[in-house]
Design an enzyme around this catalytic site. Structure first.
Site, PDB file in Angstrom:
ATOM      1  N   SER A 139       0.868  -1.185   0.000  1.00  0.00           N
ATOM      2  CA  SER A 139       0.000   0.000   0.000  1.00  0.00           C
ATOM      3  C   SER A 139       0.900   1.229   0.000  1.00  0.00           C
ATOM      4  CB  SER A 139      -0.837  -0.007   1.295  1.00  0.00           C
ATOM      5  OG  SER A 139      -1.472   1.240   1.511  1.00  0.00           O
ATOM      6  N   TYR A 152      -2.143  -1.326  10.336  1.00  0.00           N
ATOM      7  CA  TYR A 152      -2.089  -1.426   8.875  1.00  0.00           C
ATOM      8  C   TYR A 152      -0.745  -0.912   8.358  1.00  0.00           C
ATOM      9  CZ  TYR A 152      -4.044  -1.078   4.101  1.00  0.00           C
ATOM     10  OH  TYR A 152      -4.292  -1.218   2.743  1.00  0.00           O
TER      11      TYR A 152
HETATM   12  P1  NAD Z   1     -11.603  -5.930  -0.237  1.00  0.00           P
HETATM   13  O1  NAD Z   1     -12.221  -5.812   1.123  1.00  0.00           O
HETATM   14  O2  NAD Z   1     -12.397  -5.580  -1.441  1.00  0.00           O
HETATM   15  O3  NAD Z   1     -11.025  -7.389  -0.451  1.00  0.00           O
HETATM   16  C1  NAD Z   1     -10.334  -8.077   0.555  1.00  0.00           C
HETATM   17  C2  NAD Z   1     -10.290  -9.544   0.184  1.00  0.00           C
HETATM   18  O4  NAD Z   1      -9.590 -10.220   1.237  1.00  0.00           O
HETATM   19  C3  NAD Z   1     -11.679 -10.180   0.106  1.00  0.00           C
HETATM   20  O5  NAD Z   1     -11.680 -11.167  -0.889  1.00  0.00           O
HETATM   21  C4  NAD Z   1     -11.837 -10.832   1.491  1.00  0.00           C
HETATM   22  O6  NAD Z   1     -12.742 -11.927   1.507  1.00  0.00           O
HETATM   23  C5  NAD Z   1     -10.400 -11.282   1.715  1.00  0.00           C
HETATM   24  N1  NAD Z   1     -10.097 -11.552   3.104  1.00  0.00           N
HETATM   25  C6  NAD Z   1     -10.224 -10.746   4.187  1.00  0.00           C
HETATM   26  N2  NAD Z   1      -9.855 -11.400   5.298  1.00  0.00           N
HETATM   27  C7  NAD Z   1      -9.465 -12.643   4.907  1.00  0.00           C
HETATM   28  C8  NAD Z   1      -8.979 -13.783   5.581  1.00  0.00           C
HETATM   29  N3  NAD Z   1      -8.812 -13.799   6.916  1.00  0.00           N
HETATM   30  N4  NAD Z   1      -8.709 -14.894   4.862  1.00  0.00           N
HETATM   31  C9  NAD Z   1      -8.896 -14.916   3.517  1.00  0.00           C
HETATM   32  N5  NAD Z   1      -9.348 -13.858   2.819  1.00  0.00           N
HETATM   33  C10 NAD Z   1      -9.628 -12.738   3.511  1.00  0.00           C
HETATM   34  O7  NAD Z   1     -10.273  -5.043  -0.123  1.00  0.00           O
HETATM   35  P2  NAD Z   1      -9.286  -4.460  -1.227  1.00  0.00           P
HETATM   36  O8  NAD Z   1      -9.347  -2.990  -1.109  1.00  0.00           O
HETATM   37  O9  NAD Z   1      -9.454  -5.110  -2.549  1.00  0.00           O
HETATM   38  O10 NAD Z   1      -7.891  -4.884  -0.570  1.00  0.00           O
HETATM   39  C11 NAD Z   1      -7.049  -5.878  -1.108  1.00  0.00           C
HETATM   40  C12 NAD Z   1      -5.628  -5.596  -0.669  1.00  0.00           C
HETATM   41  O11 NAD Z   1      -5.205  -4.345  -1.204  1.00  0.00           O
HETATM   42  C13 NAD Z   1      -5.440  -5.511   0.836  1.00  0.00           C
HETATM   43  O12 NAD Z   1      -4.222  -6.104   1.219  1.00  0.00           O
HETATM   44  C14 NAD Z   1      -5.400  -4.002   1.079  1.00  0.00           C
HETATM   45  O13 NAD Z   1      -4.683  -3.688   2.236  1.00  0.00           O
HETATM   46  C15 NAD Z   1      -4.683  -3.554  -0.167  1.00  0.00           C
HETATM   47  N6  NAD Z   1      -4.864  -2.151  -0.484  1.00  0.00           N
HETATM   48  C16 NAD Z   1      -6.095  -1.623  -0.711  1.00  0.00           C
HETATM   49  C17 NAD Z   1      -6.201  -0.272  -1.017  1.00  0.00           C
HETATM   50  C18 NAD Z   1      -7.525   0.384  -1.303  1.00  0.00           C
HETATM   51  O14 NAD Z   1      -7.558   1.613  -1.415  1.00  0.00           O
HETATM   52  N7  NAD Z   1      -8.605  -0.347  -1.471  1.00  0.00           N
HETATM   53  C19 NAD Z   1      -5.060   0.523  -1.085  1.00  0.00           C
HETATM   54  C20 NAD Z   1      -3.824  -0.039  -0.841  1.00  0.00           C
HETATM   55  C21 NAD Z   1      -3.737  -1.376  -0.556  1.00  0.00           C
END
Ligand code: NAD
Length: 257
Positions: A139, A152
């Site tokens: 991130s 985080y």
């Molecule tokens: P999201 O909530 O849409 O998706 C998260 C996914 O992780 C889902 O499929 C959920 O079921 C799964 N998950 C959560 N806990 C779990 C567990 N214990 N076991 C298995 N699966 C699990 O979120 P996103 O925004 O797509 O985030 C995905 C990644 O990207 C994360 O690591 C997040 O930190 C990172 N990220 C997101 C952003 C953003 O702005 N959305 C920015 C930077 C980084």
């Protein structure tokens, strides 16, 4: 480009993981999905994007034994884990003194330790086959901090460090290990923060999105899962053979400030 390869994408029933899974599928990779909630919709989307074979395993990424079973299941079903995308992640926002210890442990387990466990089990096969790609979804918070996000930020800085160490350990092999550092992407994880901002400031959902972006992301536009999928495809390409140990931000200018 990825025909005959298998990608294991953790947390791919939603958001960024699903976007990356579809981008790899469009290059001809088989895909093993993972994550909570409905799996049939994501499986159909990834198959429609072009994956010859799609599997699903519901391992909880906070549980090392289930992570071992996930990697084993992928190897048993598809013969290999060629591309490992460590993407599963959760968020909790509170200042350190108010942060529930149980949320701290869960964030460190899911956002950081799970990537150690998947790599621990998947790297030997990659090294043996002489080719592999590990993409750790960090991130902008892997590079800079924000108040209220101690767990985080610690986990994401940690995964950038893990990426560098593993990249050095594999530097003379055909396996590369890199991190991707997205800025704001409008997924369910961020929608919760939009909702919280709307409530706190007494504003509409749309205005809350504008304010969140204005705080951090100079482009004032969300990054999309498709764009992150494009970067993932590049990092899996031969052109990226010597890209090793980077933390590549795609963040609308967030960390340039
Ligand atoms: P999201 O909530 O849409 O998706 C998260 C996914 O992780 C889902 O499929 C959920 O079921 C799964 N998950 C959560 N806990 C779990 C567990 N214990 N076991 C298995 N699966 C699990 O979120 P996103 O925004 O797509 O985030 C995905 C990644 O990207 C994360 O690591 C997040 O930190 C990172 N990220 C997101 C952003 C953003 O702005 N959305 C920015 C930077 C980084």
């Amino acid at each position: 480009m990825l025909k005959g390869k298998t990608a294991l994408v953790t947390g791919s029933t939603s958001g960024i993981g699903l976007g990356i899974a579809k981008a790899l599928a469009a290059q001809g990779a088989n895909v093993m999905l993972n994550g909570f909630g409905d799996a049939e919709g994501p499986k159909a989307e990834v198959a429609a994007a072009g994956a010859p074979k799609v599997g699903y395993h519901g391992a909880d990424m906070s549980k090392p034994a289930e992570i071992a079973a996930l990697v084993q299941a992928c190897e048993a079903e598809f013969g290999a884990v060629d591309i490992l995308v460590n993407n599963a992640g959760i968020q909790h926002v509170a200042n350190v003194e108010d942060f529930p210890a149980e949320r701290w442990d869960a964030i460190i387990a899911i956002n950081l330790s799970s990537a150690f466990h998947t790599m621990h089990h998947a790297l030997p096969g990659m090294k043996q086959r002489g080719w592999g790609r590990v993409l750790n979804i960090a991130s902008a918070h892997g590079l800079v901090a924000s108040a209220g996000k101690s767990a985080y930020v610690a986990a994401k800085h940690g995964i950038v460090g893990l990426t560098k160490a593993a990249a050095l350990e594999t530097a003379t092999t055909g396996v590369t290990v890199n991190a991707i550092c997205p800025g704001w992407v409008l997924t369910p994880l961020v929608q919760k923060q939009v909702d919280a901002r709307a409530e706190k400031d007494g504003i509409s959902n749309d205005e809350a999105k504008v304010r969140l972006l204005a705080d951090k992301q100079p482009s004032l536009q969300f990054v999309t899962p498709d764009q992150l999928g494009g970067l993932a495809v590049f990092l899996c390409s031969p052109a990226a053979d010597q890209v090793r140990g980077v933390a590549w931000n795609m963040d609308g200018g967030w960390v340039a400030q």
